[in-house]
Design an enzyme around this catalytic site. Structure first.
Site, PDB file in Angstrom:
ATOM      1  N   GLU A 275       3.274 -10.304  -1.558  1.00 52.87           N
ATOM      2  CA  GLU A 275       2.801  -9.578  -2.881  1.00 52.87           C
ATOM      3  C   GLU A 275       2.862  -7.871  -2.490  1.00 52.87           C
ATOM      4  O   GLU A 275       1.772  -7.451  -2.432  1.00 52.87           O
ATOM      5  CB  GLU A 275       1.509  -9.905  -3.129  1.00 52.87           C
ATOM      6  CG  GLU A 275       1.091 -11.389  -3.469  1.00 52.87           C
ATOM      7  CD  GLU A 275      -0.144 -11.749  -3.469  1.00 52.87           C
ATOM      8  OE1 GLU A 275      -0.928 -11.023  -2.794  1.00 52.87           O
ATOM      9  OE2 GLU A 275      -0.548 -12.835  -3.693  1.00 52.87           O
ATOM     10  N   PRO A 276       3.782  -7.434  -2.113  1.00 55.79           N
ATOM     11  CA  PRO A 276       3.761  -5.942  -1.833  1.00 55.79           C
ATOM     12  C   PRO A 276       3.750  -5.158  -3.263  1.00 55.79           C
ATOM     13  O   PRO A 276       4.547  -5.610  -3.987  1.00 55.79           O
ATOM     14  CB  PRO A 276       4.927  -5.618  -1.142  1.00 55.79           C
ATOM     15  CG  PRO A 276       6.077  -6.888  -1.578  1.00 55.79           C
ATOM     16  CD  PRO A 276       5.174  -7.939  -2.040  1.00 55.79           C
ATOM     17  N   GLY A 277       2.814  -4.108  -3.181  1.00 58.32           N
ATOM     18  CA  GLY A 277       3.072  -3.276  -4.251  1.00 58.32           C
ATOM     19  C   GLY A 277       3.625  -1.809  -3.951  1.00 58.32           C
ATOM     20  O   GLY A 277       4.373  -1.474  -4.170  1.00 58.32           O
ATOM     21  N   ARG A 278       2.592  -1.329  -3.011  1.00 60.23           N
ATOM     22  CA  ARG A 278       2.884  -0.034  -2.430  1.00 60.23           C
ATOM     23  C   ARG A 278       4.311   0.238  -1.678  1.00 60.23           C
ATOM     24  O   ARG A 278       4.853   1.138  -2.273  1.00 60.23           O
ATOM     25  CB  ARG A 278       1.943   0.132  -1.208  1.00 60.23           C
ATOM     26  CG  ARG A 278       1.649   1.689  -0.639  1.00 60.23           C
ATOM     27  CD  ARG A 278       1.301   1.595   0.454  1.00 60.23           C
ATOM     28  NE  ARG A 278      -0.113   0.871   0.383  1.00 60.23           N
ATOM     29  CZ  ARG A 278      -1.355   1.479  -0.032  1.00 60.23           C
ATOM     30  NH1 ARG A 278      -1.371   2.871  -0.203  1.00 60.23           N
ATOM     31  NH2 ARG A 278      -2.317   1.061  -0.259  1.00 60.23           N
ATOM     32  N   CYS A 347     -15.039  19.793 -11.164  1.00 57.73           N
ATOM     33  CA  CYS A 347     -16.284  20.474 -10.704  1.00 57.73           C
ATOM     34  C   CYS A 347     -16.921  19.593  -9.870  1.00 57.73           C
ATOM     35  O   CYS A 347     -17.896  19.146 -10.075  1.00 57.73           O
ATOM     36  CB  CYS A 347     -16.938  20.700 -11.952  1.00 57.73           C
ATOM     37  SG  CYS A 347     -17.754  22.254 -11.705  1.00 57.73           S
ATOM     38  N   GLU A 348     -16.181  19.345  -8.598  1.00 59.48           N
ATOM     39  CA  GLU A 348     -17.106  18.505  -7.444  1.00 59.48           C
ATOM     40  C   GLU A 348     -16.324  19.371  -6.034  1.00 59.48           C
ATOM     41  O   GLU A 348     -15.040  19.387  -6.030  1.00 59.48           O
ATOM     42  CB  GLU A 348     -16.694  17.070  -7.454  1.00 59.48           C
ATOM     43  CG  GLU A 348     -17.447  16.588  -8.706  1.00 59.48           C
ATOM     44  CD  GLU A 348     -17.512  15.083  -8.813  1.00 59.48           C
ATOM     45  OE1 GLU A 348     -17.564  14.587  -7.456  1.00 59.48           O
ATOM     46  OE2 GLU A 348     -17.746  14.254  -9.501  1.00 59.48           O
ATOM     47  N   TYR A 376      -0.646   3.665  -6.635  1.00 56.09           N
ATOM     48  CA  TYR A 376      -2.240   3.960  -6.642  1.00 56.09           C
ATOM     49  C   TYR A 376      -2.189   5.434  -6.770  1.00 56.09           C
ATOM     50  O   TYR A 376      -3.319   5.857  -6.641  1.00 56.09           O
ATOM     51  CB  TYR A 376      -2.880   3.522  -5.272  1.00 56.09           C
ATOM     52  CG  TYR A 376      -2.521   2.073  -5.139  1.00 56.09           C
ATOM     53  CD1 TYR A 376      -3.225   1.057  -5.762  1.00 56.09           C
ATOM     54  CD2 TYR A 376      -1.684   1.705  -3.927  1.00 56.09           C
ATOM     55  CE1 TYR A 376      -2.740  -0.153  -5.456  1.00 56.09           C
ATOM     56  CE2 TYR A 376      -1.513   0.492  -3.645  1.00 56.09           C
ATOM     57  CZ  TYR A 376      -1.938  -0.615  -4.530  1.00 56.09           C
ATOM     58  OH  TYR A 376      -1.799  -1.922  -4.271  1.00 56.09           O
TER      59      TYR A 376
HETATM   60  C1  LIG Z   1      -3.726  -4.808  -3.950  1.00 64.23           C
HETATM   61  C2  LIG Z   1      -3.183  -6.165  -3.575  1.00 64.23           C
HETATM   62  C3  LIG Z   1      -1.868  -6.572  -3.025  1.00 64.23           C
HETATM   63  C4  LIG Z   1      -0.925  -5.409  -3.001  1.00 64.23           C
HETATM   64  O1  LIG Z   1      -1.156  -4.481  -1.949  1.00 64.23           O
HETATM   65  P1  LIG Z   1      -0.139  -3.267  -1.483  1.00 64.23           P
HETATM   66  O2  LIG Z   1      -1.125  -2.340  -0.475  1.00 64.23           O
HETATM   67  O3  LIG Z   1       0.100  -2.483  -2.647  1.00 64.23           O
HETATM   68  O4  LIG Z   1       0.819  -4.079  -0.682  1.00 64.23           O
HETATM   69  C5  LIG Z   1      -1.375  -7.683  -2.953  1.00 64.23           C
HETATM   70  N1  LIG Z   1      -2.209  -8.678  -3.368  1.00 64.23           N
HETATM   71  C6  LIG Z   1      -3.638  -8.645  -3.498  1.00 64.23           C
HETATM   72  C7  LIG Z   1      -4.204  -9.760  -3.733  1.00 64.23           C
HETATM   73  C8  LIG Z   1      -4.014  -7.441  -3.810  1.00 64.23           C
HETATM   74  O5  LIG Z   1      -5.313  -7.241  -4.127  1.00 64.23           O
END
Ligand SMILES: *Cc1c(COP(=O)(O)O)cnc(C)c1O
Length: 418
Positions: A275-278, A347-348, A376
């Site tokens: 499950e990669p996102g970043r 303003c912080e 993100y």
């Molecule tokens: C945030 C998250 C991801 C993705 O994380 P990355 O750092 O973007 O790879 C995958 N699985 C779960 C359950 C998450 O909470």
């Protein structure tokens, strides 16, 4: 024409293609999120082809960047998606994914949250014994996955380490007997187990270790259809210091070995998911803003710009580093570097993008670019201080520039108030 005062990331990657930071901001306003389609697709393909093992289905983690134009590209490239909330399920379905291409991995879900997924035929993973009980009550005689805590965590900041002894995530593997009992009592079949050790590991050690634990544990269940190893694959945020990327070839080959061995022991070529996102979205995005000036306060030189933490929250939230590029149209910019603290317009006093960064001194109207902001970035932005959320553009492979989210207006700020 313009000069890049510092940084060569955009030059090396041909990031802006046929346009320039100046054209983009004059056309779409400042600040602005800019995404490069080629980079986004190339990361999707790298992840899709990470292993040779056939039954491998990577899921793009929608929370990293949820723009629907990008989600449609994810779908075209054949990845599935993982979602963390009903809103993300809604977005993924709106982008054209089938319910069976979604995986829902909530944390502290309400009954309403769980029902949202169940009603749409989206398989979900529960995160605690009580969530398993709640799920079994509303959806007996069904299938479920469980997120286990493999006892090993990793990540770039305490706040994003999501496994190991000190986090809120996952079912402790020691609660195994209770899990089995609830499953049997409600005729719920455990079809998947998953983990997510944390975000941004740059060396595969902890990931391999936790996966080894998870796979050992998985052998206790004979009904599994898939094992999901989570995300967290890191990217090098310090490119200006020559930080090297995660070695995906090495990681892929280690994963292949583990998958093959597991299939042999288990007697079936079970499906593996990640499950990669970043790693997919991050390097495809840059946030551009306008330099508002510099000033000296006692010992510190401040570089001001219009990118506050309402636009990019990662630095204030996790002390994150983003490489900075500066662009100017001035004919004779002074390129000598000085330590400067880069701040936004909120303003912080915590509204700091970078502390004591060695940068040349820009002037009003020059452009600042924060690199690696595709994940993100916009997703965590807000309208704090009543700054409407910014626009997003996509630089297509064809060279065309497409507005994929319009800038919000003052009217949008008030639209949902009664
Ligand atoms: C945030 C998250 C991801 C993705 O994380 P990355 O750092 O973007 O790879 C995958 N699985 C779960 C359950 C998450 O909470």
């Amino acid at each position: 024409m313009y000069t890049t005062m510092i940084g060569n990331y955009t030059a090396k990657t041909d990031f802006f293609k046929m346009t320039t930071p100046f054209e983009l901001l004059s056309e779409y306003g400042s600040p602005l999120y800019v995404y490069n389609e080629d980079i986004f697709r190339s990361r999707l393909r790298q992840i899709k082809n990470l292993v040779k093992y056939k039954n491998f289905v990577p899921h793009y983690s929608v929370k990293a960047n949820t723009n629907i134009s990008l989600l449609k590209i994810v779908k075209e490239e054949g990845l599935h998606v993982d979602t963390m909330s009903p809103g993300e399920i809604y977005m993924a379905l709106a982008a054209g994914f089938e319910p069976k291409e979604l995986f829902y991995i909530p944390n502290n879900a309400t009954e309403e949250d769980l029902r949202y997924a169940v009603d749409r035929g989206v398989l979900l993973s529960v995160d605690s014994i009580s969530q398993l009980q709640l799920y079994a009550k509303i959806n007996p005689n069904s299938k479920v996955a469980i997120r286990f805590n493999p006892g090993v965590g990793a990540g770039h900041h305490q706040k994003v380490v999501t496994a190991g002894k000190k986090t809120k995530f996952g079912v402790d593997m020691a609660e195994f007997d209770t899990v089995k009992k609830i499953l049997e009592e409600n005729n719920v079949t455990l079809v998947g187990i998953n983990q997510h050790i944390g975000s941004l590991f740059m060396d595969s050690g902890a990931f391999i270790e936790s996966t080894t634990n998870l796979l050992e544990f998985a052998k206790e269940f004979d009904s599994l259809e898939f094992i999901d190893l989570g995300g967290g694959f890191g990217i090098p945020y310090h490119k200006q210091e020559d930080q090297q990327p995660l070695d995906l070839v090495e990681l892929g080959s280690k994963m292949d070995t583990m998958f093959e061995e597991f299939a042999q022991d288990y007697g079936r070529e079970i499906q593996f998911q990640i499950e990669p996102g970043r790693i997919i979205a991050c390097e495809a995005g840059i946030v551009l803003g306008t330099v508002t000036g510099t000033k000296q306060n006692a010992e510190t030189t401040y570089l001001g710009c219009d990118i506050g933490f309402n636009v990019l929250a990662r630095p204030i939230m996790y002390d994150s580093h983003h490489d900075i590029e500066l662009y100017t149209k001035r004919a004779h910019p002074d390129l000598e570097k000085h330590p400067v603290t880069v701040v936004g317009n909120i303003c912080e006093s915590g509204d700091i993008l970078a502390k004591d960064r060695e940068l040349p001194m820009p002037e009003y109207g020059d452009i600042i670019g924060l690199m690696d902001a595709g994940a993100y970035g916009f997703a965590m932005s807000s309208s704090y201080n009543q700054r409407p959320r910014v626009a997003e553009v996509l630089l297509k492979s064809s060279g065309e520039v497409v507005l994929i989210r319009r800038r919000e207006t003052f009217e949008d700020l008030i639209a949902s108030m009664l």
